[in-house]
Structure formats: structure tokens, C-alpha cells
Design a protein around this motif. Sequence first.
Motif, PDB file in Angstrom:
ATOM      1  N   THR A 197       0.942  -1.133   0.101  1.00  0.00           N
ATOM      2  CA  THR A 197       0.132   0.387   0.059  1.00  0.00           C
ATOM      3  C   THR A 197       0.943   1.456  -0.243  1.00  0.00           C
ATOM      4  O   THR A 197       0.375   2.228  -0.691  1.00  0.00           O
ATOM      5  N   ALA A 203      -6.015   0.644  -3.814  1.00  0.00           N
ATOM      6  CA  ALA A 203      -6.719  -0.095  -4.811  1.00  0.00           C
ATOM      7  C   ALA A 203      -5.773  -1.158  -5.328  1.00  0.00           C
ATOM      8  O   ALA A 203      -6.380  -1.780  -5.138  1.00  0.00           O
ATOM      9  N   GLU A 204      -4.981  -0.335  -6.000  1.00  0.00           N
ATOM     10  CA  GLU A 204      -3.947  -1.464  -6.362  1.00  0.00           C
ATOM     11  C   GLU A 204      -3.383  -1.963  -5.342  1.00  0.00           C
ATOM     12  O   GLU A 204      -3.441  -3.752  -6.426  1.00  0.00           O
ATOM     13  N   ARG A 206      -4.624  -4.044  -3.807  1.00  0.00           N
ATOM     14  CA  ARG A 206      -6.193  -5.450  -3.070  1.00  0.00           C
ATOM     15  C   ARG A 206      -6.504  -5.883  -4.455  1.00  0.00           C
ATOM     16  O   ARG A 206      -6.298  -6.814  -4.098  1.00  0.00           O
ATOM     17  N   ARG A 207      -6.095  -5.180  -5.403  1.00  0.00           N
ATOM     18  CA  ARG A 207      -6.355  -5.890  -6.926  1.00  0.00           C
ATOM     19  C   ARG A 207      -5.025  -6.831  -6.775  1.00  0.00           C
ATOM     20  O   ARG A 207      -5.799  -8.259  -7.258  1.00  0.00           O
TER      21      ARG A 207
END
Length: 212
Positions: A197, A203-204, A206-207
Amino acid sequence: MRPLPRGRHGLPREFVAQHQRERILAATAELLNEQGYDRTTVAGVAGAAGVSKSDFYAHFDSKDECFLSAYDGAVERTRTAVLGACRGAGGWAERVCAALSAVLTGLAAEPAEANLLLVEGLRAGPDVCGRFQAAVESFVPQLRDGAPSPAGMGRPPVATDEAIVGGIASLLGRRVLAGEADDLGKFFPELAEFALTPYLGVAEARRIISAR
């Protein structure tokens, strides 16, 4: 590791000595896991390894020296696993995830070694505690190598990398203390998100994790 047969066996002296040493180191890790550093004795290690106290002292001058050798060996095995995982991965995020997965898998398979690395390394006195800190810091270059910069920001300082590696070691140590050493793999998603993170955003991170 089982003791070698007693009596004449025709094995080279060097092989016998190395086998004894490896049994002593393995017994040290197992006893530390069962009863902690303070209650682990040379006599106990020798008995668990199937050697005499004189055999023990032929390899190590003291319990502390034996502990440090066992600890250093565990660090190197972990480093080998990390480097091997990184060689087989692609970009930076994939390397981080692969290395973390390799560490968790290896420690879960060897709970005594997980305890040695993550718990006893902080209990065995200031000299060993310094060894623990140095071991943690030695993994920082693997995290920092090729790390991206967050959009619109400069590259995170080295202190960020150190905090991430140290935070992972701290969390895993607490889980080992809680009796979860053999189930460390379940913490991969949260640890991977914690590591990715600061460089990629939530977001990235978690993707990437969900795609594994």
C-alpha cells in the motif's frame, strides 16, 4: 535428525562431526520452542540431540554460541527462500508477494524455527536482540529494489521500508506467541496489503492480492 549408529560404522569423521552439529542446532530450536531460552540448558540440548556434553562443547563454547549459530542458520535459510522466490517472479509487486508467501510457507512448516527467528531472538539478551534487528534490516534491500513511487510523490524514504519489514516481523512474532506458527499463511492478504500500500495505494494493492 536421528543419531548415527553406535560403534564402528565406517563413516568419515567430518561427516560424523557435521551430523552432530546439525542435530545439536535442530535440538536447540526444538527445546527453545518447547521451554524458552532461560530454561534451555546445554545438558538438555545434548540429550535431545543424542550427543554427550563433551560432544556439544566440541562444537560450541556455550549455549549462547550455539543459539547464535542456530539463529544465523535460520536467517540464511529464510533469505535463501526469499531470493529464490524473487527470481521466479515478475515485477516488483509480484516479487514482494512471492517472497512473503515463501517466508510464511517456510515458517509454517517449521514452527520451531519460526519461534527461534521471531520470538527467542528478542528474549536471549542484548547481543542477540542486536542480531535480530540486523536480520530484519538485511531484508530491506529486497523490498526497496525496484519499488515504485506513489503517484505525484517521491520515492518513500528508507525508513518506510524498514518500518514495513519490521512491522511484518513484529506481527508474525505475535502470531507465533499466540500459538499460530503452523497457520501463518492465513495472514498473507493483510501482510501483503501492508507491504504494498505505501507504494501502490490501497486499491491497487488489493487488486494485485485478489488476483493471486
